[in-house]
Design an enzyme around this catalytic site. Structure first.
Site, PDB file in Angstrom:
ATOM      1  N   ASP A   1       0.806  -1.109   0.083  1.00 25.67           N
ATOM      2  CA  ASP A   1      -0.120   0.035   0.089  1.00 25.67           C
ATOM      3  C   ASP A   1       1.065   1.119   0.007  1.00 25.67           C
ATOM      4  OD1 ASP A   1      -2.022  -1.841   0.047  1.00 25.67           O
ATOM      5  OD2 ASP A   1      -2.966  -1.002   1.926  1.00 25.67           O
ATOM      6  N   ALA A   2       2.088   1.114   0.640  1.00 28.35           N
ATOM      7  CA  ALA A   2       2.962   2.549   0.813  1.00 28.35           C
ATOM      8  C   ALA A   2       3.451   2.630  -0.601  1.00 28.35           C
ATOM      9  CB  ALA A   2       3.883   1.946   1.885  1.00 28.35           C
TER      10      ALA A   2
ATOM     11  N   LYS B   1      -3.123   8.028   7.248  1.00 31.74           N
ATOM     12  CA  LYS B   1      -2.696   6.825   6.934  1.00 31.74           C
ATOM     13  C   LYS B   1      -1.508   6.659   7.843  1.00 31.74           C
ATOM     14  CE  LYS B   1      -4.270   4.352   3.463  1.00 31.74           C
ATOM     15  NZ  LYS B   1      -3.580   4.364   2.428  1.00 31.74           N
TER      16      LYS B   1
ATOM     17  N   LYS C   1      -9.187   3.168  10.604  1.00 34.85           N
ATOM     18  CA  LYS C   1      -9.473   2.841   9.531  1.00 34.85           C
ATOM     19  C   LYS C   1      -9.287   1.254   9.186  1.00 34.85           C
ATOM     20  CE  LYS C   1      -8.601   4.607   4.457  1.00 34.85           C
ATOM     21  NZ  LYS C   1      -8.436   3.378   3.917  1.00 34.85           N
TER      22      LYS C   1
ATOM     23  N   GLU D   1     -12.140   7.462  13.798  1.00 34.23           N
ATOM     24  CA  GLU D   1     -12.309   5.919  13.792  1.00 34.23           C
ATOM     25  C   GLU D   1     -11.107   5.354  13.176  1.00 34.23           C
ATOM     26  OE1 GLU D   1     -15.762   5.828  10.992  1.00 34.23           O
ATOM     27  OE2 GLU D   1     -16.790   7.690  12.188  1.00 34.23           O
TER      28      GLU D   1
ATOM     29  N   LEU E   1     -11.125   8.285   0.022  1.00 35.33           N
ATOM     30  CA  LEU E   1     -10.848   9.307   0.891  1.00 35.33           C
ATOM     31  C   LEU E   1      -9.498   9.829   0.461  1.00 35.33           C
ATOM     32  CD1 LEU E   1     -11.774   7.384   4.168  1.00 35.33           C
ATOM     33  CD2 LEU E   1     -12.938   9.477   3.459  1.00 35.33           C
TER      34      LEU E   1
ATOM     35  N   ARG F   1     -18.242  -2.060  -3.326  1.00 35.32           N
ATOM     36  CA  ARG F   1     -18.001  -0.674  -3.917  1.00 35.32           C
ATOM     37  C   ARG F   1     -17.936  -0.604  -5.202  1.00 35.32           C
ATOM     38  NH1 ARG F   1     -13.352   3.570  -2.318  1.00 35.32           N
ATOM     39  NH2 ARG F   1     -11.941   1.989  -3.579  1.00 35.32           N
TER      40      ARG F   1
HETATM   41  S1  IVH Z   1     -15.848   6.261   5.455  1.00 38.25           S
HETATM   42  C1  IVH Z   1     -17.031   8.819   2.011  1.00 38.25           C
HETATM   43  N1  IVH Z   1     -14.797   4.998   7.753  1.00 38.25           N
HETATM   44  O1  IVH Z   1     -11.679   3.187   3.396  1.00 38.25           O
HETATM   45  C2  IVH Z   1     -16.465   8.224   3.012  1.00 38.25           C
HETATM   46  N2  IVH Z   1     -14.269   4.432   5.660  1.00 38.25           N
HETATM   47  O2  IVH Z   1     -10.306   5.046   1.685  1.00 38.25           O
HETATM   48  C3  IVH Z   1     -15.538   7.271   2.967  1.00 38.25           C
HETATM   49  N3  IVH Z   1     -12.724   2.233   5.379  1.00 38.25           N
HETATM   50  O3  IVH Z   1     -14.061   3.016   0.856  1.00 38.25           O
HETATM   51  C4  IVH Z   1     -15.914   6.021   3.854  1.00 38.25           C
HETATM   52  N4  IVH Z   1     -12.628   2.311   7.520  1.00 38.25           N
HETATM   53  O4  IVH Z   1     -13.883   1.079   2.828  1.00 38.25           O
HETATM   54  C5  IVH Z   1     -14.908   5.375   6.327  1.00 38.25           C
HETATM   55  N5  IVH Z   1     -13.880   4.290   9.397  1.00 38.25           N
HETATM   56  C6  IVH Z   1     -14.270   4.139   8.343  1.00 38.25           C
HETATM   57  C7  IVH Z   1     -13.422   3.317   7.445  1.00 38.25           C
HETATM   58  C8  IVH Z   1     -13.396   3.495   5.939  1.00 38.25           C
HETATM   59  C9  IVH Z   1     -12.279   1.905   6.492  1.00 38.25           C
HETATM   60  C10 IVH Z   1     -12.626   2.134   4.039  1.00 38.25           C
HETATM   61  C11 IVH Z   1     -13.708   2.401   3.055  1.00 38.25           C
HETATM   62  C12 IVH Z   1     -13.657   3.159   2.308  1.00 38.25           C
HETATM   63  C13 IVH Z   1     -12.004   3.424   2.173  1.00 38.25           C
HETATM   64  C14 IVH Z   1     -11.706   4.748   1.709  1.00 38.25           C
END
Ligand code: IVH
Length: 354
Positions: free
Chosen positions: A31-32, A308, A111, A109, A79, A132
């Site tokens: 990922d990095a 990140k 991730k 939160e 994001l 998705r």
């Molecule tokens: S919010 C528009 N919250 O990260 C808001 N996403 O890079 C986007 N993900 O597609 C989603 N933990 O699959 C949100 N606490 C969290 C998350 C999260 C993991 C994933 C998710 C999203 C991706 C975005």
């Protein structure tokens, strides 16, 4: 290399890695490394007009064949990333300018490093689970998702006419290890990470295989919904989820900018002890009115950011350096190391191709 050529090369390369990651579940880079390629492309594109074919404008990858497709009520976006506090401060400055309000509350939160999912409840009943996909259209994987017993089939309390609930599907590290052990024992190819195992399982066409693997889920996001849904903030939304027994994560907290810093550090520190993988924190503006005012830019919301974390690292001792010869005759050096457990996998070989 001329800039145009480098851009072209990077776009093709990133498209290929997106395909490997999202559709094939077999990434070739970390990922990095992907983030570095992406950041380089973003930088080169800075002074160019937006090009909708660039991977920087697209979300994820196109859905693959095999499952029926379905459009999300509201797109599932991606994001933007920050990597440190200074970058977070810039994100906050942009928010303050736009909504003209300095008192912003955030939700912080983990991730989760899994696969995003969107569940639709019609009049309180679970009718569809969709991946998705490309953000607009995903694949219908309802039967596979229903193997997760924790997911309520019905919203019993305060159910709106229609609502999309978003979350992340993943494997706990112990379960991932078991799956890989079984695959190995039966002479099959192992998954490279819990995330890939979750992707491969969620999109597996054989329901019997899916039933044998204990997928898990956390919910964290509101998608499209009818007007009768009352939550006015992420906090109220999470309370609605808890009220209806949807699994949510206990590390989610709320607070101002100062709290964000502390909470992101707390999440980073707890990373080692969690029995599932996270690759950062997500910081979201709590108030839905504020979120709506802020809106989106290309593929990401202005009201949320992914903070990140660096890739997990462990030390070990090199025990030997060897060479492998590929099918085409290319020789690649690799090292054997004293086995270390990292992200749920026992690592005893590392490539030296770099
Ligand atoms: S919010 C528009 N919250 O990260 C808001 N996403 O890079 C986007 N993900 O597609 C989603 N933990 O699959 C949100 N606490 C969290 C998350 C999260 C993991 C994933 C998710 C999203 C991706 C975005």
């Amino acid at each position: 290399m001329p800039i145009e050529d480098e851009i072209k090369k990077l776009r093709a390369e990133i498209d290929r890695h997106n395909q490997l990651y999202h559709s094939d579940d077999h990434p070739e880079i970390t990922d990095a490394e992907f983030d570095a390629l992406y950041a380089r492309l973003k930088k080169l594109e800075e002074n160019l007009e937006a090009n909708e074919n660039s991977p920087t404008m697209k979300v994820g990858s196109k859905p693959s064949k095999g499952f029926e497709k379905h459009d999300h009520l509201k797109p599932m976006l991606s994001l933007s990333n920050v990597f440190n506090y200074e970058e977070f401060e810039k994100f906050e400055e942009r928010i303050i300018k736009r909504i003209n309000n300095k008192d912003i509350t955030y939700s912080i939160e983990p991730k989760f490093d899994g696969i995003g999912i969107s569940l639709t409840y019609d009049n309180g009943n679970l009718t569809r689970a969709v991946t998705r996909g490309d953000g607009i259209t995903g694949e219908i994987v309802t039967e596979n998702v229903k193997t997760i017993k924790k997911i309520p089939l019905k919203i019993e309390k305060e159910a709106p006419k229609i609502i999309e609930l978003r979350g992340e599907i993943f494997f706990r590290l112990k379960d991932f290890e078991k799956i890989n052990k079984n695959l190995e024992e039966s002479g099959n190819k192992k998954f490279v990470s819990p995330r890939n195992a979750a992707a491969g399982t969620l999109r597996n066409l054989d329901l019997e295989i899916v039933q044998k693997r204990p997928l898990d889920v956390f919910f964290y996001g509101l998608g499209g919904h009818s007007e009768d849904f009352m939550a006015k903030s992420q906090k109220e939304f999470l309370n609605f989820l808890k009220l209806n027994d949807f699994p949510t994560n206990e590390l989610i907290t709320f607070g101002d900018k100062k709290h964000v810093k502390i909470s992101v550090e707390d999440i980073l520190n707890s990373r080692e002890n969690l029995n599932y993988e996270i690759d950062g924190a997500v910081v979201k503006v709590n108030d839905f009115n504020h979120q709506n005012k802020l809106g989106f830019v290309s593929k990401a919301p202005r009201w949320a950011i992914a903070w990140k974390f660096p890739a997990s690292e462990k030390y070990s001792k090199v025990t030997n350096i060897l060479f492998s010869v590929g099918r085409t005759g290319i020789v690649t050096p690799y090292a054997t190391i004293e086995s270390v457990l990292i992200s749920g996998a026992n690592i005893s070989n590392v490539t030296l191709h770099n």
